[in-house]
Design a protein around this motif. Sequence first.
Motif, mmCIF file in Angstrom:
data_model
loop_
_atom_site.group_PDB
_atom_site.id
_atom_site.type_symbol
_atom_site.label_atom_id
_atom_site.label_comp_id
_atom_site.label_asym_id
_atom_site.label_seq_id
_atom_site.Cartn_x
_atom_site.Cartn_y
_atom_site.Cartn_z
ATOM 1 N N ARG A 146 0.856 -1.175 0.000
ATOM 2 C CA ARG A 146 0.000 0.000 0.000
ATOM 3 C C ARG A 146 0.903 1.239 0.000
ATOM 4 N NH1 ARG A 146 -2.534 -3.823 -0.910
ATOM 5 N NH2 ARG A 146 -4.466 -4.576 0.087
ATOM 6 N N GLU B 99 0.881 3.861 1.667
ATOM 7 C CA GLU B 99 1.168 4.397 3.000
ATOM 8 C C GLU B 99 2.339 3.672 3.687
ATOM 9 O OE1 GLU B 99 -3.334 4.748 2.327
ATOM 10 O OE2 GLU B 99 -1.699 3.385 1.833
ATOM 11 N N ASN C 222 -5.547 0.385 -8.414
ATOM 12 C CA ASN C 222 -4.777 1.518 -7.901
ATOM 13 C C ASN C 222 -3.435 1.691 -8.603
ATOM 14 O OD1 ASN C 222 -6.844 1.900 -6.109
ATOM 15 N ND2 ASN C 222 -5.761 1.079 -4.340
ATOM 16 N N ASP D 262 -5.053 -2.702 5.185
ATOM 17 C CA ASP D 262 -5.466 -1.633 4.284
ATOM 18 C C ASP D 262 -5.470 -0.251 4.927
ATOM 19 O OD1 ASP D 262 -5.788 -3.407 2.210
ATOM 20 O OD2 ASP D 262 -7.922 -3.710 2.566
ATOM 21 N N GLU D 263 -5.551 -0.176 6.239
ATOM 22 C CA GLU D 263 -5.576 1.118 6.909
ATOM 23 C C GLU D 263 -5.221 0.932 8.374
ATOM 24 O OE1 GLU D 263 -9.827 2.484 7.710
ATOM 25 O OE2 GLU D 263 -10.077 1.275 5.894
ATOM 26 N N ASP E 104 -15.834 6.686 3.477
ATOM 27 C CA ASP E 104 -14.388 6.554 3.685
ATOM 28 C C ASP E 104 -13.625 6.656 2.371
ATOM 29 O OD1 ASP E 104 -14.805 6.223 6.373
ATOM 30 O OD2 ASP E 104 -14.693 4.034 6.330
ATOM 31 N N VAL E 105 -14.115 5.966 1.339
ATOM 32 C CA VAL E 105 -13.377 5.950 0.074
ATOM 33 C C VAL E 105 -13.478 7.297 -0.634
ATOM 34 C CG1 VAL E 105 -13.128 4.827 -2.167
ATOM 35 C CG2 VAL E 105 -13.664 3.454 -0.147
ATOM 36 N N ALA F 52 -13.650 10.085 0.792
ATOM 37 C CA ALA F 52 -12.721 10.955 1.514
ATOM 38 C C ALA F 52 -11.287 10.749 1.039
ATOM 39 C CB ALA F 52 -12.816 10.690 3.012
ATOM 40 N N LYS F 53 -10.961 9.534 0.587
ATOM 41 C CA LYS F 53 -9.617 9.274 0.060
ATOM 42 C C LYS F 53 -9.490 9.742 -1.391
ATOM 43 C CE LYS F 53 -8.690 5.250 2.996
ATOM 44 N NZ LYS F 53 -8.421 3.784 3.023
ATOM 45 N N VAL F 54 -10.550 9.518 -2.171
ATOM 46 C CA VAL F 54 -10.527 9.927 -3.575
ATOM 47 C C VAL F 54 -10.539 11.448 -3.698
ATOM 48 C CG1 VAL F 54 -11.868 9.886 -5.722
ATOM 49 C CG2 VAL F 54 -11.579 7.792 -4.399
ATOM 50 N N PRO G 238 -9.826 14.107 -1.052
ATOM 51 C CA PRO G 238 -9.474 14.512 0.320
ATOM 52 C C PRO G 238 -9.787 15.963 0.642
ATOM 53 C CG PRO G 238 -7.503 14.252 -1.055
ATOM 54 C CD PRO G 238 -8.653 13.709 -1.844
ATOM 55 N N TYR H 113 -16.153 5.753 -7.557
ATOM 56 C CA TYR H 113 -16.049 6.639 -6.400
ATOM 57 C C TYR H 113 -15.743 8.080 -6.799
ATOM 58 C CZ TYR H 113 -16.428 2.901 -2.992
ATOM 59 O OH TYR H 113 -16.892 1.891 -2.201
#
Length: 441
Positions: free
Chosen positions: A11, A13, A33, A251-252, A345-346, A348-350, A352, A379
């Motif tokens: 990932r 991160e 991704n 994943d997080e 959640d997704v 918010a990532k796509v 931000p 998304y």
Amino acid sequence: MERLGTGIGWRPEIAGEVERMPGIDWVEVVAENVCPGHVPESLLRLRERGVTVVPHGVALGLGGAERPDAGRLEALAERATALRSPLVTEHIAFVRAGGPLSASPRLEAGHLLPVPRTRDALDVLCENVRIAQDSLPVPLAVENIAALFSWPGEEMSEGQFLYDLADRTGVRLLIDVANLHTNHVNRGEDPAKALAELPLEAIAYVHVAGGVERGGVWHDSHAHPVPRPVLDILTDLASRVSPPGVLLERDENFPEPGELERELTAIREAVEKGAAARSTAQAKSSGAGSGSVGECGSGEPARQRVALAQAAVLSSLVAGTPVPEGFDRVRMAVQARALAAKRADVVAKVAPELPVMLGERYREVFLTHAQKRPMTGGYRQDALDFVEQLLLSSGRRERQDEQVPLRELREWWLERSGPVPRSRRPAVRLARATRRVLLRR
């Protein structure tokens, strides 16, 4: 089958930590991704060191009623080629429903949903798998998923369903022992029975992951430590067969590298414990199937029956229609809330910028939006639709909320909603805005 060894989910991160982690033989990357023309430098360095990279798809929807989308298959094939992967993997799940087969609007789940273990669904899945196999440059392996609810009237156990799938198509299996644990807690299914029924020779590799229990429901979160029951299932599997590869998913909520390394050590020890039990056990005749590839045609009537059932289920989960008869309404409500939370959640990532602009109110406002408007695209489109609805509702004076920064949201939406970024020239921006107004009329 190639021996993969011990791996971890790559990932962004934790890319640097993964590169420095000792004993990593291979990594798995979410296929959607990765852009084939812009593979992350970290993956390129790992690959040059001899670390195998496997693309893991999440959006193909092989368990859906419609045949696999040619564009998605082509994209998955491109990633396998770009990463020089020995195989690709996907899920036994449906992720969208609706359309011509069910004469209903197309809907996106945004998450993996279980297929019914029926002969109709198996026929459809087998044909879809064969289509995918014919389109990919490397072998395909498919993964059993975790489920929060069960379908009424199922005709097979999970092990039987997977056995018949592998027997009829020759597809490899990606066995997720964390998902077997999830289905044990949520659906009362015995992991040992499922393992006993599997065609062990078809296993390509194994997933291990953590989760969390809330209100008697196990959520396969990939954001918590691997619990002992999951490691015990891994040991049981390893006592039956030597898995070609085992991979830790996270994943997080990433912990310190030392904690991930300790989890990898625990995984290795669980496999070694199972191998020791296997080596000391009395040799037995497996009585396994021949592995022959059978017929996989499903026929349009079966596809239509599956399409109608899946559309009704997904609509109840994301569009507020009644829950179909025979389903556990409490579990369906849990699944509906989980899907809405995943969307929030997704997105918010796509996008931000949206949580930044909306602050602490982002989640509340988005979940209100999700209750009224199901996701019909990806998304990125979901983020655009969310902001557009905020702007439209403010224009209709349905929402007078000074805490919603309309000007910033409008600028954000205009910048991203067109086919190309907005021009900084005032005349061009005026022309584009005028054209939008005219098209709406």
